[in-house]
Write an enzyme that holds these catalytic residues in place. Structure first.
Site, short mmCIF file in Angstrom:
data_model
loop_
_atom_site.label_atom_id
_atom_site.label_comp_id
_atom_site.label_asym_id
_atom_site.label_seq_id
_atom_site.Cartn_x
_atom_site.Cartn_y
_atom_site.Cartn_z
CD GLU A 1 7.55 51.38 27.78
OE1 GLU A 1 7.72 51.90 28.92
OE2 GLU A 1 7.68 51.77 26.69
N PRO B 1 -0.09 46.69 19.22
CG PRO B 1 0.12 44.53 19.29
CD PRO B 1 -0.37 45.72 19.83
CE LYS B 2 1.70 50.35 11.60
NZ LYS B 2 1.17 51.82 11.90
CB THR C 1 3.14 52.83 25.06
OG1 THR C 1 2.68 52.13 23.73
CG2 THR C 1 4.54 52.43 25.43
CD1 TRP C 2 -2.03 58.98 25.21
CD2 TRP C 2 -3.29 57.21 26.22
NE1 TRP C 2 -3.19 59.34 24.97
CE2 TRP C 2 -3.92 58.18 25.90
CE3 TRP C 2 -3.80 56.02 26.99
CZ2 TRP C 2 -5.44 58.41 26.34
CZ3 TRP C 2 -5.01 56.12 27.39
CH2 TRP C 2 -5.77 57.20 26.93
NE ARG D 1 6.36 67.23 26.21
CZ ARG D 1 7.15 67.75 25.49
NH1 ARG D 1 7.89 69.01 25.82
NH2 ARG D 1 7.63 66.95 24.45
CG ASP E 1 6.57 61.16 21.43
OD1 ASP E 1 7.48 61.70 22.14
OD2 ASP E 1 6.47 60.11 21.21
#
Length: 579
Positions: free
Chosen positions: A20, A24-25, A51-52, A110, A112
């Site tokens: 997973e 990156p920012k 990840t979303w 669902r 965060d």
């Protein structure tokens, strides 16, 4: 290809694994992640997932990464998708783009809470829980997508009813989910018992345990606290003895993961493992090698010398533009990313943001700690209370202030009284031993050095006076930004300033903490958003809300480094001399 088909086609006795990653920012971080993905593709994972992002904040980049990983590196990809901030049109657009790109696997979650909320609420009445995503995907796309869902061996963080959690999981499977990936855990027995309960109630789809190797003590504690993960006492005790030695913590994380996987694989016949990599490579690779799941690096190099893997002709622009500096980097050049203070070129820079940078306490707790400030003096008192350890958290830190602050605590108090609202700082250190109880880190036998830095919010009048003095002082470097695009610095070239470094026998100088323009700008977005989240705790147009909005809209965020770590006391004369 669908993940469930790959699992079913897998040899029954052989283990499989998946990775997973998170978006990156920074663009440099994304470029370097592609290099890392290329290397990790040689390990032949069953699939990789992306990840979303908290609040759906990385949707575009997540889709891009899935497409690139699948098209360029031949990796089977799984795209995370959450209910957070999702309405029907956004969902349909994301799924159509995935389908058109040949992405057949979705992890339906669902998600965060969106920013500014201390509890989860749906953005669309059609998408309240993950099961709503599963039902929608099945209704609109039939069986074209393979759907995974999340399982919680220790119960969902927002639920006190584990039996109800299991019923919800069964409903997701009955609605069309093909496999389950669990939340990370460190108590193997809890997973084993939970899996038995899943089977008892008729859940028959593959269950893949989520494994997160411990990469660093602080990130480990933050993630496990956030996800409300139970940590066995023996693990906590072991980490307590080595928490200041980053390499020792990472080595322990590898050994612990190997122990967990060995028990699950050999004693309980678990065949699949999903590694939460935090965009790092070395620990995962070592675990797989030592488990015998993949050839060693030496064996892989030998095979590559015999037959090299062809490079696809089609490459994304971002790949073409990479320099030799990126392509030649080793797998562990950023082995210790150190959150926002690490190298912004690292794929793991800001690694904890994957779990959302937001107020991590409830509204009731926040109001208990911070009250309802109505004047600037009230705000200053909250900052002072945090520095004095009278309250354990404040908006820009969910941890108590560190012990090393003792040597500058009185001056920080004075600084806040003068109207500089400090959010981060560290004292100067000129060569203490690496096993020092307050400043030490890394292996024994070394020496630690630090430059003083402080980060603060300040109003326009004080900022203008401060800059005039800084311009006459060769020891000070700074970055400053407002919520708007206003930005100032006296650093002429884009470069990194090491503010913490260590000297150890047989090693190059280690620089775990650096400050640079791109990382400051990334943090600036978070810092002002946290200010907004604090503001939103109070009624609109109330005195407190207006006060916090004034600070967020009009004050500067300044990161100031005093580079004379041998004689650091001169920095206080600069601040206090203004008044």
């Amino acid at each position: 290809m669908k993940i469930i088909d790959k699992i079913n086609a897998h040899k029954s006795t052989d283990p499989f694994f998946s990775f997973e990653f998170f978006p990156p920012k920074t663009d440099d971080g994304l470029s370097n992640l592609y290099v890392r993905l290329k290397r990790m593709s040689v390990l032949d994972p069953l699939f990789v997932s992306f990840t979303w992002g908290a609040g759906g904040s990385t949707a575009e980049r997540t889709t891009e990464m899935c497409t690139t990983a699948q098209g360029l590196f031949g990796l089977e990809t799984c795209m995370h998708l959450t209910c957070t901030n999702v309405v029907d049109e956004i969902l349909e657009e994301a799924l159509n783009e995935a389908k058109n790109s040949g992405i057949q696997n979705i992890l339906a979650l669902r998600g965060d809470p969106p920013r500014g909320q201390d509890s989860w609420t749906p953005s669309d009445g059609n998408f309240v829980r993950a099961i709503d995503l599963v039902k929608c995907i099945r209704k609109k796309y039939n069986d074209w997508f393979c759907i995974g869902v999340a399982g919680y061996p220790e119960g969902h963080p927002d639920s006190d009813d584990k039996a109800q959690d299991l019923r919800y999981l069964k409903e997701k499977v009955d609605a069309g989910a093909d496999f389950i990936i669990t939340q990370l855990f460190y108590d193997v027995d809890s997973f084993v018992e939970w899996e038995k309960e899943c089977r008892k109630i008729g859940i028959t789809v593959p269950i893949i345990p989520g494994i997160m190797p411990i990469q660093g003590y602080n990130s480990f504690r933050r993630v496990t606290n956030l996800c409300k993960i139970n940590i066995p006492t023996d693990i906590l005790n072991a980490l307590e003895q080595i928490k200041h030695d980053d390499q020792a913590v990472k080595d322990y994380g590898v050994s612990l993961a190997i122990s967990m996987i060995t028990i699950l694989h050999e004693k309980h016949n678990v065949k699949g493992f999903h590694f939460c990599t935090l965009n790092l490579e070395k620990s995962v690779r070592l675990i797989l090698e030592k488990m015998g799941f993949v050839p060693t690096e030496e064996e892989r190099n030998l095979r590559r010398s015999i037959k090299r893997r062809p490079i696809p002709a089609a490459k994304p622009i971002i790949w073409k533009e990479q320099s030799e500096d990126y392509l030649g980097r080793s797998d562990d050049w950023d082995n210790f990313p150190n959150g926002r203070w690490g190298n912004s070129k690292s794929p793991a820079f800001g690694e904890l943001d994957v779990y959302g940078m937001s107020l991590r306490i409830s509204k009731d707790q926040a109001l208990e700690y911070w009250g309802e400030p109505k004047t600037l003096d009230d705000i200053i008192q909250i900052f002072k209370s945090y520095i004095l350890c009278e309250i354990p958290v404040f908006p820009w830190s969910e941890d108590p202030i560190s012990k090393e602050t003792d040597v500058i605590r009185s001056n920080l108090i004075k600084l806040n009284e003068f109207g500089y609202l400090t959010v981060s700082s560290q004292p100067a250190v000129n060569g203490v031993k690496s096993d020092d109880k307050d400043f030490g880190w890394g292996p024994k036998g070394g020496y630690i050095y630090q430059k003083f830095f402080v980060e603060f919010f300040v109003n326009q009048e004080k900022f203008d006076k401060l800059i005039q003095i800084i311009d006459e002082n060769c020891w000070i470097t700074y970055y400053a930004a407002k919520r708007s695009h206003a930005f100032k610095t006296n650093i002429k070239e884009e470069t990194s300033t090491a503010v913490t470094w260590g000297v150890f026998p047989g090693k190059e100088i280690v620089q775990p903490t650096i400050i640079e323009e791109v990382s400051f700008k990334a943090w600036k977005e978070v810092a002002f958003e946290l200010c907004s989240e604090w503001e939103r705790l109070y009624p609109k147009d109330s005195t407190t809300q207006k006060l916090l909005k004034e600070i967020g809209d009009n004050w500067w965020l300044v990161n100031l480094v005093y580079n004379d770590y041998v004689n650091p006391e001169g920095v206080w004369e600069i601040f206090f001399g203004i008044e």
